[in-house]
Design a protein around this motif. Structure first.
Motif, PDB file in Angstrom:
ATOM      1  N   ALA A 137     -42.411 -49.454   6.556  1.00  0.00           N
ATOM      2  CA  ALA A 137     -41.659 -50.306   7.496  1.00  0.00           C
ATOM      3  C   ALA A 137     -41.051 -49.507   8.642  1.00  0.00           C
ATOM      4  N   GLY A 138     -41.173 -48.183   8.616  1.00  0.00           N
ATOM      5  CA  GLY A 138     -40.679 -47.360   9.719  1.00  0.00           C
ATOM      6  C   GLY A 138     -39.197 -47.008   9.648  1.00  0.00           C
ATOM      7  N   PHE A 139     -38.599 -47.095   8.458  1.00  0.00           N
ATOM      8  CA  PHE A 139     -37.181 -46.761   8.309  1.00  0.00           C
ATOM      9  C   PHE A 139     -36.946 -45.305   7.938  1.00  0.00           C
ATOM     10  N   VAL A 140     -37.849 -44.725   7.157  1.00  0.00           N
ATOM     11  CA  VAL A 140     -37.689 -43.335   6.709  1.00  0.00           C
ATOM     12  C   VAL A 140     -39.017 -42.608   6.822  1.00  0.00           C
ATOM     13  N   GLU A 141     -38.917 -41.292   6.752  1.00  0.00           N
ATOM     14  CA  GLU A 141     -40.126 -40.486   6.692  1.00  0.00           C
ATOM     15  C   GLU A 141     -39.944 -39.384   5.664  1.00  0.00           C
ATOM     16  N   ARG A 142     -41.082 -38.987   5.112  1.00  0.00           N
ATOM     17  CA  ARG A 142     -41.106 -37.859   4.181  1.00  0.00           C
ATOM     18  C   ARG A 142     -41.568 -36.640   4.970  1.00  0.00           C
ATOM     19  N   ARG A 143     -40.868 -35.546   4.739  1.00  0.00           N
ATOM     20  CA  ARG A 143     -41.276 -34.275   5.346  1.00  0.00           C
ATOM     21  C   ARG A 143     -41.440 -33.250   4.229  1.00  0.00           C
ATOM     22  N   ALA A 144     -42.474 -32.467   4.319  1.00  0.00           N
ATOM     23  CA  ALA A 144     -42.717 -31.445   3.304  1.00  0.00           C
ATOM     24  C   ALA A 144     -41.574 -30.427   3.317  1.00  0.00           C
ATOM     25  N   ASP A 145     -41.179 -29.994   2.137  1.00  0.00           N
ATOM     26  CA  ASP A 145     -40.168 -28.948   2.006  1.00  0.00           C
ATOM     27  C   ASP A 145     -40.839 -27.621   2.307  1.00  0.00           C
ATOM     28  N   PRO A 146     -40.329 -26.871   3.275  1.00  0.00           N
ATOM     29  CA  PRO A 146     -40.988 -25.608   3.634  1.00  0.00           C
ATOM     30  C   PRO A 146     -40.984 -24.581   2.510  1.00  0.00           C
ATOM     31  N   ALA A 147     -40.055 -24.711   1.565  1.00  0.00           N
ATOM     32  CA  ALA A 147     -39.953 -23.735   0.479  1.00  0.00           C
ATOM     33  C   ALA A 147     -40.720 -24.156  -0.776  1.00  0.00           C
ATOM     34  N   ASP A 148     -41.089 -25.445  -0.879  1.00  0.00           N
ATOM     35  CA  ASP A 148     -41.746 -25.928  -2.092  1.00  0.00           C
ATOM     36  C   ASP A 148     -42.670 -27.091  -1.735  1.00  0.00           C
ATOM     37  N   ARG A 149     -43.965 -26.841  -1.788  1.00  0.00           N
ATOM     38  CA  ARG A 149     -44.945 -27.855  -1.384  1.00  0.00           C
ATOM     39  C   ARG A 149     -44.906 -29.110  -2.242  1.00  0.00           C
ATOM     40  N   ARG A 150     -44.326 -29.027  -3.442  1.00  0.00           N
ATOM     41  CA  ARG A 150     -44.282 -30.188  -4.335  1.00  0.00           C
ATOM     42  C   ARG A 150     -43.143 -31.146  -3.988  1.00  0.00           C
ATOM     43  N   VAL A 151     -42.222 -30.714  -3.140  1.00  0.00           N
ATOM     44  CA  VAL A 151     -41.010 -31.489  -2.847  1.00  0.00           C
ATOM     45  C   VAL A 151     -41.117 -32.127  -1.469  1.00  0.00           C
ATOM     46  N   TRP A 152     -40.757 -33.408  -1.410  1.00  0.00           N
ATOM     47  CA  TRP A 152     -40.667 -34.126  -0.149  1.00  0.00           C
ATOM     48  C   TRP A 152     -39.200 -34.300   0.210  1.00  0.00           C
TER      49      TRP A 152
END
Length: 152
Positions: free
Chosen positions: A77-92
């Motif tokens: 719906a365009g309210f939030v976005e997930r960004r990759a954690d630079p320190a841990d690829r498994r974490v958004w």
């Protein structure tokens, strides 16, 4: 009103008030097209930019999979976005987008109106006493988490 056993029955009105607040909030927020879970998620993400989905699930007291679904819908719906954690690829890491800010403002207006309606006829001294008692009860219950139970 006759109250024969206050200590045995105090939780019923507390639970009723909580249920009714949720019910009326949902009714008022329905035109915005967001569930209470979605609104709560947006609010937490806005207050804690970069929070992980796992931490969000813990704060919302929800399981990770349902929180993931809430985030999926909010992202679509365009309210939030997930960004990759630079320190841990498994974490958004979660962040609100501009569209969320207007909805947050609308939800706060709804919440303020509901608080005003719920507190009609309650003066500041009564409210302060109520909050004081609830805080003491909360501390008592938190202390139970820190000590072994009497039954163990």
């Amino acid at each position: 009103m006759n109250r024969p056993d206050l200590r045995s029955n105090f939780a019923y009105p507390l639970l009723d008030v909580t249920r009714l607040l949720r019910k009326h909030f949902d009714r008022r927020a329905e035109p915005l097209g967001l569930t209470r879970a979605q609104w709560r998620a947006i609010k937490v993400i806005h207050r804690q930019p970069g929070i992980s989905q796992k931490a969000l699930a813990e704060l919302l007291e929800m399981e990770p999979i349902p929180v993931g679904r809430v985030i999926d819908r909010l992202q679509q719906a365009g309210f939030v976005e997930r960004r990759a954690d630079p320190a841990d690829r498994r974490v958004w890491r979660l962040h609100t987008l501009d569209k969320a800010h207007g909805v947050l403002d609308d939800m706060e207006v709804i919440a303020a109106g509901l608080r005003d309606d719920a507190l009609a006829g309650v003066n500041d001294a009564e409210l302060a006493a109520c909050i004081d008692v609830l805080e003491r009860m909360k501390q008592n219950l938190l202390a139970l988490e820190e000590t072994p139970s009497k039954n163990s």
